[in-house]
Every structure is written in C-alpha cells, then in structure tokens.
Design a protein around this motif. Structure first.
Motif, PDB file in Angstrom:
ATOM      1  N   SER A  73       0.857  -1.183   0.000  1.00 13.71           N
ATOM      2  CA  SER A  73       0.000   0.000   0.000  1.00 13.71           C
ATOM      3  C   SER A  73       0.891   1.229   0.000  1.00 13.71           C
ATOM      4  CB  SER A  73      -0.886   0.016   1.250  1.00 13.71           C
ATOM      5  OG  SER A  73      -0.092   0.253   2.395  1.00 13.71           O
ATOM      6  N   VAL A  74       0.319   2.349  -0.363  1.00 15.44           N
ATOM      7  CA  VAL A  74       1.051   3.605  -0.272  1.00 15.44           C
ATOM      8  C   VAL A  74       0.385   4.458   0.794  1.00 15.44           C
ATOM      9  CG1 VAL A  74       1.774   5.697  -1.463  1.00 15.44           C
ATOM     10  CG2 VAL A  74       1.673   3.524  -2.701  1.00 15.44           C
ATOM     11  N   THR A  75       1.173   4.863   1.768  1.00 10.98           N
ATOM     12  CA  THR A  75       0.648   5.715   2.825  1.00 10.98           C
ATOM     13  C   THR A  75       1.291   7.088   2.720  1.00 10.98           C
ATOM     14  OG1 THR A  75       0.416   3.805   4.266  1.00 10.98           O
ATOM     15  CG2 THR A  75       0.356   5.984   5.316  1.00 10.98           C
ATOM     16  N   ALA A  76       0.483   8.130   2.712  1.00 12.43           N
ATOM     17  CA  ALA A  76       1.026   9.484   2.675  1.00 12.43           C
ATOM     18  C   ALA A  76       1.011  10.058   4.084  1.00 12.43           C
ATOM     19  CB  ALA A  76       0.204  10.351   1.740  1.00 12.43           C
ATOM     20  N   LEU A  77       2.105  10.702   4.454  1.00 12.96           N
ATOM     21  CA  LEU A  77       2.143  11.431   5.721  1.00 12.96           C
ATOM     22  C   LEU A  77       2.074  12.912   5.387  1.00 12.96           C
ATOM     23  CD1 LEU A  77       5.092   9.579   7.541  1.00 12.96           C
ATOM     24  CD2 LEU A  77       2.694   8.907   7.402  1.00 12.96           C
ATOM     25  N   ILE A  78       1.051  13.579   5.897  1.00 12.50           N
ATOM     26  CA  ILE A  78       0.919  15.013   5.617  1.00 12.50           C
ATOM     27  C   ILE A  78       0.819  15.782   6.926  1.00 12.50           C
ATOM     28  CG2 ILE A  78      -0.185  14.654   3.370  1.00 12.50           C
ATOM     29  CD1 ILE A  78      -2.852  15.382   4.753  1.00 12.50           C
ATOM     30  N   GLY A  79       0.970  17.081   6.810  1.00 10.27           N
ATOM     31  CA  GLY A  79       0.886  17.927   7.999  1.00 10.27           C
ATOM     32  C   GLY A  79       1.807  19.112   7.848  1.00 10.27           C
ATOM     33  N   PRO A  80       1.578  20.135   8.631  1.00 17.01           N
ATOM     34  CA  PRO A  80       2.393  21.343   8.514  1.00 17.01           C
ATOM     35  C   PRO A  80       3.849  21.088   8.881  1.00 17.01           C
ATOM     36  CG  PRO A  80       0.972  21.467  10.436  1.00 17.01           C
ATOM     37  CD  PRO A  80       0.557  20.249   9.691  1.00 17.01           C
ATOM     38  N   SER A  81       4.694  21.991   8.449  1.00 19.48           N
ATOM     39  CA  SER A  81       6.123  21.860   8.705  1.00 19.48           C
ATOM     40  C   SER A  81       6.398  21.727  10.204  1.00 19.48           C
ATOM     41  CB  SER A  81       6.839  23.086   8.140  1.00 19.48           C
ATOM     42  OG  SER A  81       8.211  22.865   8.151  1.00 19.48           O
ATOM     43  N   GLY A  82       7.276  20.815  10.536  1.00 23.63           N
ATOM     44  CA  GLY A  82       7.674  20.666  11.935  1.00 23.63           C
ATOM     45  C   GLY A  82       6.746  19.789  12.754  1.00 23.63           C
ATOM     46  N   CYS A  83       5.776  19.140  12.095  1.00 25.08           N
ATOM     47  CA  CYS A  83       4.805  18.363  12.864  1.00 25.08           C
ATOM     48  C   CYS A  83       5.319  16.962  13.191  1.00 25.08           C
ATOM     49  CB  CYS A  83       3.487  18.270  12.112  1.00 25.08           C
ATOM     50  SG  CYS A  83       3.626  17.312  10.603  1.00 25.08           S
ATOM     51  N   GLY A  84       6.452  16.559  12.619  1.00 23.16           N
ATOM     52  CA  GLY A  84       7.036  15.274  12.997  1.00 23.16           C
ATOM     53  C   GLY A  84       6.941  14.192  11.932  1.00 23.16           C
ATOM     54  N   LYS A  85       6.608  14.564  10.696  1.00 22.40           N
ATOM     55  CA  LYS A  85       6.489  13.554   9.645  1.00 22.40           C
ATOM     56  C   LYS A  85       7.827  12.860   9.387  1.00 22.40           C
ATOM     57  CE  LYS A  85       5.364  16.659   6.634  1.00 22.40           C
ATOM     58  NZ  LYS A  85       5.404  17.934   7.368  1.00 22.40           N
ATOM     59  N   SER A  86       8.866  13.700   9.188  1.00 23.30           N
ATOM     60  CA  SER A  86      10.180  13.109   8.915  1.00 23.30           C
ATOM     61  C   SER A  86      10.654  12.308  10.111  1.00 23.30           C
ATOM     62  CB  SER A  86      11.198  14.200   8.598  1.00 23.30           C
ATOM     63  OG  SER A  86      10.809  14.927   7.475  1.00 23.30           O
ATOM     64  N   THR A  87      10.415  12.844  11.272  1.00 20.15           N
ATOM     65  CA  THR A  87      10.834  12.140  12.480  1.00 20.15           C
ATOM     66  C   THR A  87      10.212  10.748  12.511  1.00 20.15           C
ATOM     67  OG1 THR A  87      10.969  14.247  13.641  1.00 20.15           O
ATOM     68  CG2 THR A  87      10.904  12.258  14.990  1.00 20.15           C
ATOM     69  N   TYR A  88       8.920  10.690  12.223  1.00 15.35           N
ATOM     70  CA  TYR A  88       8.246   9.383  12.241  1.00 15.35           C
ATOM     71  C   TYR A  88       8.825   8.469  11.168  1.00 15.35           C
ATOM     72  CZ  TYR A  88       4.829   5.725  11.782  1.00 15.35           C
ATOM     73  OH  TYR A  88       4.250   4.491  11.703  1.00 15.35           O
ATOM     74  N   LEU A  89       8.976   9.015   9.969  1.00 18.90           N
ATOM     75  CA  LEU A  89       9.481   8.212   8.858  1.00 18.90           C
ATOM     76  C   LEU A  89      10.862   7.634   9.176  1.00 18.90           C
ATOM     77  CD1 LEU A  89       8.408   7.665   5.915  1.00 18.90           C
ATOM     78  CD2 LEU A  89      10.158   9.285   5.177  1.00 18.90           C
ATOM     79  N   ARG A  90      11.681   8.461   9.753  1.00 21.16           N
ATOM     80  CA  ARG A  90      13.056   8.034  10.033  1.00 21.16           C
ATOM     81  C   ARG A  90      13.149   7.035  11.170  1.00 21.16           C
ATOM     82  NH1 ARG A  90      17.281  11.438   8.330  1.00 21.16           N
ATOM     83  NH2 ARG A  90      18.224  11.303  10.387  1.00 21.16           N
ATOM     84  N   LEU A  91      12.046   6.900  11.910  1.00 23.54           N
ATOM     85  CA  LEU A  91      12.034   5.859  12.934  1.00 23.54           C
ATOM     86  C   LEU A  91      11.908   4.482  12.300  1.00 23.54           C
ATOM     87  CD1 LEU A  91       9.742   7.375  15.712  1.00 23.54           C
ATOM     88  CD2 LEU A  91      12.186   6.886  15.868  1.00 23.54           C
ATOM     89  N   LEU A  92      11.305   4.448  11.095  1.00 16.80           N
ATOM     90  CA  LEU A  92      11.002   3.154  10.488  1.00 16.80           C
ATOM     91  C   LEU A  92      12.248   2.444   9.957  1.00 16.80           C
ATOM     92  CD1 LEU A  92       7.689   4.042   8.591  1.00 16.80           C
ATOM     93  CD2 LEU A  92       7.981   3.102  10.890  1.00 16.80           C
ATOM     94  N   ASN A  93      13.331   3.190   9.680  1.00 16.62           N
ATOM     95  CA  ASN A  93      14.583   2.494   9.347  1.00 16.62           C
ATOM     96  C   ASN A  93      15.691   2.870  10.335  1.00 16.62           C
ATOM     97  OD1 ASN A  93      15.080   5.091   8.481  1.00 16.62           O
ATOM     98  ND2 ASN A  93      16.056   4.489   6.555  1.00 16.62           N
ATOM     99  N   ARG A  94      15.272   3.313  11.476  1.00 17.27           N
ATOM    100  CA  ARG A  94      16.180   3.667  12.585  1.00 17.27           C
ATOM    101  C   ARG A  94      17.231   4.688  12.168  1.00 17.27           C
ATOM    102  NH1 ARG A  94      17.360  -1.258  16.692  1.00 17.27           N
ATOM    103  NH2 ARG A  94      18.652   0.418  17.505  1.00 17.27           N
ATOM    104  N   MET A  95      16.854   5.597  11.293  1.00 21.03           N
ATOM    105  CA  MET A  95      17.779   6.643  10.876  1.00 21.03           C
ATOM    106  C   MET A  95      18.014   7.631  12.011  1.00 21.03           C
ATOM    107  SD  MET A  95      19.330   6.347   8.326  1.00 21.03           S
ATOM    108  CE  MET A  95      20.059   6.803   6.820  1.00 21.03           C
ATOM    109  N   ASN A  96      17.036   7.734  12.896  1.00 16.82           N
ATOM    110  CA  ASN A  96      17.205   8.676  14.008  1.00 16.82           C
ATOM    111  C   ASN A  96      18.260   8.211  15.013  1.00 16.82           C
ATOM    112  OD1 ASN A  96      15.417  10.580  13.090  1.00 16.82           O
ATOM    113  ND2 ASN A  96      13.655   9.627  14.089  1.00 16.82           N
TER     114      ASN A  96
END
Ligand SMILES: Nc1ncnc2c1ncn2[C@@H]1O[C@H](COP(=O)(O)OP(=O)(O)OP(=O)(O)O)[C@@H](O)[C@H]1O
Ligand SMILES: [Mg+2]
Lengths: 250, 385
Positions: A30-53
């Motif tokens: 499936s394709v999931t889109a993460l949306i939201g205003p700047s600084g809301c944590g989208k990248s942070t969440y995404l980067r948790l999924l491959n432990r980039m953080n």
C-alpha cells in the motif's frame, strides 16, 4: 498481519518531544502518505522506520514498531539488515560522487555481493524499474552529478530498489523537482506499489491524493487522523484535518 | 589580486636568489682559495678528481699506479712537514727560503704530492701543479661524504644528507599518517560531541608548541627510550627524529583531516547507511573518499613540516653525516645541516654556497611533493563534480 505496525510512539530530541503517542499501521503493498504542517514530525516518524534517528545524538523513543511482526527496536535487531529491508529516498537527491553505475551498485557491494554479473543485472533491472534506462544507458560510467535533478532522484530510487527492500520510505521525494519529473516519479510510485510497501511524506495535497491509498495527518507531533485517502480528502472526521487540506491553516 | 602577484614575485625572487647562490658551488674548485696541489714534474698525472685527492690524503690510495700513474708510492707533503726535512736556519728567519726549499723537496721526491699555499710557490717552480676539477652536479648529488671544510679538499657529497632527510621524513609520515587518520576518524565519526569538544582544542593547542620544546621532549624521553628498547650505544637516531617529527606533524594531520571528514555531507552518510552499509563501511567508502583531498592536504602539510623541520631533528638525530642504512643509527638531515653550519661558513665561500645548494635541493624535494599532491587531489576532486 500489517506490514508496519507502530504502537504508542513517543520520541524526544533531548528535552523536546517531537512525537506524542503515535500509533499507525500500514498494509503490505500500500502507499501511505504522511501530511501535515512543517515541523509536525512527519520526517521524524518516517526516520524511525529504518532507525535513521539512531544517528542523532541524545534522542529517546518509547513505544514499539513492528515490521513483519518483528520489533525493530529490540536489542538484538541488526540495524544494517533492517535498512536493507527498508529503503529510503531523501528529500534532496543525494547520489554519491561516483558514476551512475557505481551509485546503484553501492548497496549491493556493501551487502557483500561480489559477483560481477549479479551486480550488473541488478543495476540494470533497477535502473529500468525507475524508467531511467533509456536516458542513461550510454553513460553509466559518467558521474551521477551530470544528471538532472529529476534523473538524480530516480537514480536514488533505483539505488534503493537495487538491494530489493520490501518497504520504501520517501521523504518529500519530489519537492526539489519540476512538474514533469514529479509526475514521472508519481507514476513510478504507482508502479512500485505492486511490489513494495511505500510510505511517503509530502506537502503536496494533490500528490497525496494521487498516489496514496491511506493518508495520515500529523499536527504538532500528534497523529490527528488516519484513514483512506479518499475519506481524508472528502469527509475528514477532524476539524484540523479539514482546515489543513483546504488550506485554511498555518 | 595585487597581493597575490606581489607574493608570487617575492617567492620567485627568493627562489631565484637561492638558486643563484647555490649554483656557485659548481663554478668553484673544491680546493681552498690560495692553495695548490703539486706533484713531481715527471709524474704523468695532470688532473685529479676531488674524491681522489681525498682518498690520497686519507691514505686510502697509496701508490700512483692506482690512479693510472707509475708504480711509485705516494708521499704526502703539507706545508708544515717542511720542518722535518730542513732546519730553521735553512728556512730562514722569516720563512723567506720556504719557496726554494719546497721546490727543492718536490723536485727530489718523485712520488710526492704537495699541498701548500700559493705564496710559497717558487717563481721557477720545478714541480707540476695539479689541475683540480670543479665539483660536478652529479658528484655533488651522489657523493656520500660531507666534509665541507676538509683539508686539502672539501668533500661535498650530499647523498647522505638527502637520504637522511628522506628517511626521517618518511619514517615520520609512516608513523603519523595511520595514527593521525585513526584519531581523525575517531574524533569526527565516533567520539561523542562532548569528548570531541574537549579533545579538539587540546590537539590544536599542540600545534602551537615551539619545535625546540618537542626537541627537548625527544631528547629526554624518546632518545633514552630508543636506546634501552633497542639496546643501542646511542639513542640519538633517525628513529628518534621520525618519532619526534611524527608527534609534531600529528596535530596538523588530525585537525585538517578531521575538518575535512566533518565536511562530508550528512546526506551522503545517510544515503550510505540507508542502503544497509555499516558505520565502518560508510566511513571507509563515503567519508574517507569524500575527504580524501583534505586528508592528503593534512598529510602534506605534515610532511612539509617534517621535511623542513630543523630544531627538533637537530636535537635528537645525532647529526652524523653518514649514509643511513637503518633508522636505528644516527643520521643527519638537510635542514639540520644548514642550521648547524651556516653560522660558521664564511660568507660567499664554497661552504656557504654549498649550504645554499642544499637549500635548493630541499626546495626541490618539497616542490616535487607538492606537485604530486596537487596531481593526486586534482584527480580526486575531478571525480566529485
Ligand atoms: N535533529 C534534530 N534535533 C532536534 N530537534 C529536531 C531535529 N530534527 C527535527 N527536530 C524537531 O522535531 C520536530 C519535528 O521535526 P520533523 O523534521 O519531523 O518535521 P517535519 O514534519 O518533517 O517538517 P517538514 O515538513 O518541515 O520537513 C520539529 O519541531 C523539529 O524542530
Ligand atoms: Mg521533514
């Protein structure tokens, strides 16, 4: 079973909490889109999924993320193997200062594939997958920097595909690109969905509408609403979501 | 623009002056001015190489036939030897009969080679003045003997000094590069921010310590250590020089390489890690190639410091101008030689000019190294764009 399953995630940069109790699951292919205003944590969440953080000093996470039922934050998780399974494409195209061929071959080589023929085959297949083959087949030895931004981004996707992940994370993959390159990549995402589970961060509402099956709306580190993309864009249940997608926001 | 032009002109002038002065060596005879070498008139030999003269006076050559002459043992004669053959009355109160007596002695001694001052040369001298060849560039470079003030003939072989310089510098780089690189990798990629913030300024501080201090450190700590570890008669060795230089070059190498490594874009590192590369693979395949030109620059500046370094090396290497065959023996470098001898060399004299020639060689060595680096880094950066 869900492909990706995150439960009750809190994430902190030092003292600041960037994610509050986020629970979110994605189905396979499936394709999931993460949306939201700047600084809301989208990248942070995404980067948790491959432990980039993990690379960032002084961070902390609670909660759990399961991929194929495996807790990826468990002590004995092999992070390198995880990242092989969970590919990532970044906001700005970031090819290595190497040739086009070497860029795609990089992931294979670091993962211990030494057979020249295998490498060559996989490189070609991956470049074909991102519909770049016709444009680069005569200059595989040339530096990746000689490609246009859009071509570079497709090369980066090819690079991620070459190691045959099952999940592809994309953080605003088209924000640095022109409309034509953007639509090429959107088509590509549509194609890739057949084989991969894709999570894409985007600021472009139309894009989210076009490419995704489900959409998650983040606001101030919280997951406000998560539903079928159609539902989110036609009759969102939360006022904040509606305000955001109609542009009456921030 | 203007200032860089001025700098270039100044540099060119300095180099020009250096080379003019240094080239003087090759237009002079290595025999002390106002002196001459003479043999018996019947001696078929007219000409000798400086090194042959030295061997004769060192009594390594004892028969003229070794030089292609007659079978006749060589008899050495210096001005002061005259008193062995003639009494003071015969020589005159004010040495006024010196020329006549020297002439007489040379005439009656077929195997003689006489070294004496021009002013004692009789008007109708019956001996034969030897021609001495000028120092040739090849001899200068390949000669292994450095006795620039030797009598009767100066020995200007700089091979031992060149080798000494290269050995010490090479040893220093061999020691400093891996350690410096490891330290830079540790600082930029592994150390926690806090550790780094403490260590980095400390290392930078080390670069500011005067080299004499390093020399003292080497003399007090490293020299005795080498002596006892290797069981040597003296600890002042090339190795001591290499170690001291390595220590001196380390801050430069570490700081510059570390700075270069930290300029590796985060996006590059993340791209590598996201493809499943391990931290070490990323360091090895992304960080180091990306900062290669910076690392090379650090290494070069390190080598540059090592090759040109004077004081510290002078203090710990023992300064024996002999061909080094091991780093565990005393040796002598070009800069140390210049520093030690320039003060006592007569201005404009042969010795003085030979030191300038040494300076030219040093300049050429560093110049070549820099060109090499330019080549290497250019090739590196060409790939990046
Ligand atoms: N490395 C970091 N160190 C400290 N705080 C950070 C770091 N990265 C992000 N943050 C903070 O965490 C919050 C979430 O950032 P994040 O990058 O996830 O936002 P985003 O939704 O991706 O925004 P954008 O749409 O602008 O990319 C922000 O308040 C940001 O300031
Ligand atoms: Mg972001």
């Amino acid at each position: 079973m869900q492909k990706i399953e995150s439960k009750g995630i809190n994430f902190y940069y030092g003292e600041t909490q960037a994610l509050h109790n986020v629970s979110l699951s994605m189905k396979e292919n499936s394709v999931t889109a993460l949306i939201g205003p700047s600084g809301c944590g989208k990248s942070t969440y995404l980067r948790l999924l491959n432990r980039m953080n993990d690379l960032i000093d002084n961070t902390k996470m609670t909660g759990s993320i399961l991929i194929d039922g495996q807790d990826i934050y468990e002590k004995n998780t092999n992070v390198d193997d995880l990242r092989k399974n969970v590919g990532m494409v970044f906001q700005k195209p970031n090819p290595f200062p190497k040739s086009i061929f070497e860029n795609v071959a990089y992931g294979l080589k670091v993962n211990g594939i030494t057979d020249k023929k295998t490498i060559e085959e996989r490189v070609i297949t991956s470049i074909e997958q991102v519909a770049l083959w016709g444009e680069v087949k005569d200059k595989l030895k040339k530096s990746a920097f000689e490609l246009s931004g859009g071509q570079q981004q497709r090369l980066c996707i090819a690079r991620a595909l070459a190691i045959q992940p099952s999940i592809l994370l994309m953080d605003e993959p088209t924000s640095a690109l022109d409309p034509i390159s953007t639509s090429k990549i959107e088509e590509l995402i549509y194609e890739l969905k057949k084989q991969y589970t894709i999570v894409i961060v985007t600021h472009n509402m139309q894009q989210a509408g076009r490419v995704s099956d489900t959409t998650a709306f983040f606001y101030m580190g919280e997951l406000i609403e998560y539903d079928k993309t159609k539902t989110i864009f036609t009759k969102p249940s939360q006022k904040q979501t509606e305000d955001y997608i109609t542009g009456r926001f921030g | 623009m203007l200032s860089s032009a001025a700098t270039s002109i100044t540099v060119v002038l300095i180099v020009f002056f250096l080379f003019i002065e240094g080239a003087g060596v090759f237009s002079k005879k290595p025999i002390e001015e106002g002196f001459l070498l003479a043999v018996h008139a019947s001696n078929p030999i007219n000409k000798l190489e400086p090194s042959q003269v030295k061997d004769i006076f060192d009594q390594k050559i004892t028969n003229w036939k070794q030089l292609g002459g007659k079978n006749e043992p060589i008899v050495l004669f210096r001005t002061e030897d005259i008193t062995e053959f003639y009494s003071e009355e015969e020589l005159g109160e004010n040495f006024e009969y010196f020329p006549a007596k020297i002439d007489e002695y040379v005439s009656k001694t077929p195997g003689v080679i006489a070294f004496f001052s021009d002013k004692y040369k009789a008007k109708d001298f019956h001996g034969k003045e030897l021609e001495i060849n000028k120092i040739k560039i090849f001899e200068f470079l390949s000669g292994e003997e450095w006795f620039p003030t030797a009598q009767p003939i100066a020995q200007m072989g700089v091979k031992a000094l060149i080798y000494g310089t290269l050995w010490v510098s090479f040893g220093a780089i061999l020691l400093a590069l891996p350690i410096g690189l490891a330290a830079a990798i540790y600082l930029s990629e592994i150390a926690k921010k806090r550790t780094r913030n403490i260590l980095k300024p400390l290392i930078e501080l080390l670069a500011g310590i005067p080299s004499v201090v390093y020399g003292f450190f080497g003399l007090v700590v490293i020299v005795p250590l080498i002596q006892s570890v290797f069981g040597l008669p003296v600890g002042e060795t090339g190795l001591a020089g290499s170690i001291v230089l390595a220590i001196m070059a380390l801050p430069t190498i570490i700081t510059i390489s570390e700075d270069a490594m930290r300029t590796t874009p985060r996006a590059m590192k993340e791209a590598s890690l996201a493809l499943g590369a391990s931290h070490w693979q990323t360091i090895y395949k992304v960080v180091i190639p990306y900062s290669a030109s910076g690392i090379t620059a650090g290494a070069i500046l390190g080598i540059g410091r090592a090759i040109g370094e004077t004081m510290a090396v002078l203090m710990v290497t023992g300064n024996a101008a002999i061909m080094p065959h091991t780093l565990l023996a005393p040796l002598r470098t070009i800069p140390a030689t210049i520093a030690a001898e320039l003060g006592e060399a007569a201005n404009g004299g042969l010795h003085y000019q030979s030191l300038f020639a040494l300076g030219c060689i040093l300049f050429l060595i560093t110049f070549c190294i820099n060109m090499l680096v330019e080549l290497v880094t250019n090739r590196g950066s060409h790939k990046k764009h």
